[in-house]
Design an enzyme around this catalytic site. Structure first.
Site, PDB file in Angstrom:
ATOM      1  CG  PHE A 139      -3.790 -14.372   9.983  1.00 47.82           C
ATOM      2  CD1 PHE A 139      -3.537 -14.861   8.705  1.00 47.82           C
ATOM      3  CD2 PHE A 139      -2.972 -13.378  10.482  1.00 47.82           C
ATOM      4  CE1 PHE A 139      -2.489 -14.353   7.940  1.00 47.82           C
ATOM      5  CE2 PHE A 139      -1.921 -12.861   9.732  1.00 47.82           C
ATOM      6  CZ  PHE A 139      -1.684 -13.356   8.462  1.00 47.82           C
ATOM      7  CG  ASP A 224      -2.568 -13.433  17.754  1.00 50.32           C
ATOM      8  OD1 ASP A 224      -2.439 -12.197  17.840  1.00 50.32           O
ATOM      9  OD2 ASP A 224      -2.363 -14.064  16.696  1.00 50.32           O
ATOM     10  CE  LYS A 253      -2.941  -6.872  12.385  1.00 52.96           C
ATOM     11  NZ  LYS A 253      -2.508  -6.462  11.038  1.00 52.96           N
TER      12      LYS A 253
END
Length: 400
Positions: A139, A224, A253
């Site tokens: 993702f 990532d 985040k």
């Protein structure tokens, strides 16, 4: 809060474009590890904004950083330097193997930047190579390019035609990755822990092998770390637990601890954007950078990382005891990004009953739970959450 301002959660939700199923709750305030709804009911929060709230809800250091910076400078334009931008960039580079930073507003935007930079580097230095190898069940975000890069099966039929140039191979399969390399390949992009897939860590041998393949074939290695960065896995960055020298790392985040900021951090040897190639109205905004710097200072403080690892070990011990008692499955993850297989029980059903009991959880898969608490978690909150979860499992077991 007066009931007439919240009774209409059902009616007022009609003003929002429906994009996901949400319970009919309206959270009013948060403090540390807890959220409080419109009825002032408290919930122990083990989602924390999807691994976002590094220091928990509304920590004092973030409040003070917002107040101080908002009184000084909020938005000078991305055409100019500002002090918090420069200071945060320095902190990230001084505490990693990277040299330069491009700030963005979301992890998806940071990953989009990584894709652009890799393709620009391929144009300049690899005869126009543009393909990027990514992994099944990965993702990387919800822009059109990052959805194209993502290996989530549910994304496959959406918004066609997608951006071409992404080759997806099985995760932790070095041979499949090597077979996918051709003369148009420019990079390999991966999460070191696949969060949305159910918290699946990359094998050490696999990552070391990817690093070697990238060196052998002159490819860029992109990690990532939108979900794993800023202490989440027990080191400041997850790549530091592997034998690898990535060229690009993306963050999001936890970088902002709850405010919208993300970053692409790179080895200056591959820095190749020309003026005008990349930008963004709010990128490097001093308000967000000041808050992020305050969060990062806390994470870098002496003893902070050691506490994460101590609590992680305790959390895993308690989850193991729960697994033995209720017939649950394997525990996965690192630091305070953990998951457990739910055995004979439905993950989404556990989430629903836990929420009713005052515990917020996430089920990334039908058969698993994911735990993403604030990094300030203590054994006390672990015990509280485990007790609530045990109560839910007792209820479900009795109903079978």
């Amino acid at each position: 809060m007066e009931s007439n301002s919240v009774t209409d959660v059902v009616a007022k939700q009609n003003y929002l474009i429906p994009i996901t199923k949400r319970p009919e709750l309206c959270f009013i305030r948060g403090a540390g590890h807890y959220l409080f709804d419109q009825h002032d009911k408290g919930y122990l929060d083990w989602i924390q904004g999807w691994a976002v709230n590094t220091l928990g809800h509304s920590p004092e250091v973030m409040q003070q950083a917002l107040i101080k910076q908002s009184a000084q400078l909020i938005n000078p334009s991305p055409a100019f330097y500002n002090q918090p931008m420069l200071e945060l960039a320095e902190m990230l580079c001084e505490n990693s193997r990277f040299d330069q930073v491009f700030f963005t507003n979301s992890g998806a935007e940071a990953n989009e930047g990584a894709i652009k930079l890799a393709r620009k580097w391929g144009q300049k230095h690899k005869h126009g190579a543009f393909k990027i190898i990514t992994f099944q069940h990965s993702f990387h975000g919800r822009t059109l390019a990052t959805m194209s890069a993502t290996g989530k099966e549910a994304f496959a039929p959406l918004f066609e035609p997608k951006v071409s140039g992404f080759t997806k191979v099985p995760y932790n399969d070095l041979a499949a990755t090597e077979s996918a390399i051709d003369d148009q390949t420019v990079a390999v992009m991966l999460e070191l822990i696949q969060g949305e897939a159910g918290v699946i860590p990359a094998d050490a041998e696999f990552v070391a092998g990817l690093d070697a393949l990238c060196k052998q074939h002159n490819l860029l290695l992109i990690v990532d770390e939108v979900q794993t960065g800023i202490g989440r896995t027990g080191t400041l960055f997850a790549y530091q637990q592997y034998q690898a020298e990535p060229h690009i790392m993306t963050l999001g985040k936890g970088l902002g601890g709850g405010v919208p900021i993300a970053a692409m951090v790179i080895d200056k040897a591959i820095s190749c954007f020309d003026p005008g190639d990349q930008g963004g109205t709010y990128n490097g905004n001093p308000l967000m950078c000041a808050v992020s710097a305050a969060v990062l200072q806390e994470v870098l403080a002496e003893g902070f990382m050691a506490q994460i690892n101590r609590v992680s070990e305790y959390f895993c011990q308690q989850l193991s005891a729960l697994a033995e008692e209720f017939g649950l499955g394997a525990i996965r993850g690192k630091g305070l990004l953990l998951a457990i297989n739910t055995g004979p029980f439905s993950g989404p059903q556990i989430v629903e009953l836990a929420r009713e009991a005052g515990l917020l959880l996430n089920a990334p898969r039908e058969d698993s739970l994911r735990f993403m608490p604030a990094l300030t978690l203590t054994e006390t909150e672990v015990d509280e959450g485990i007790a609530l979860l045990a109560g839910v499992l007792t209820t479900l077991k009795a109903a079978k």
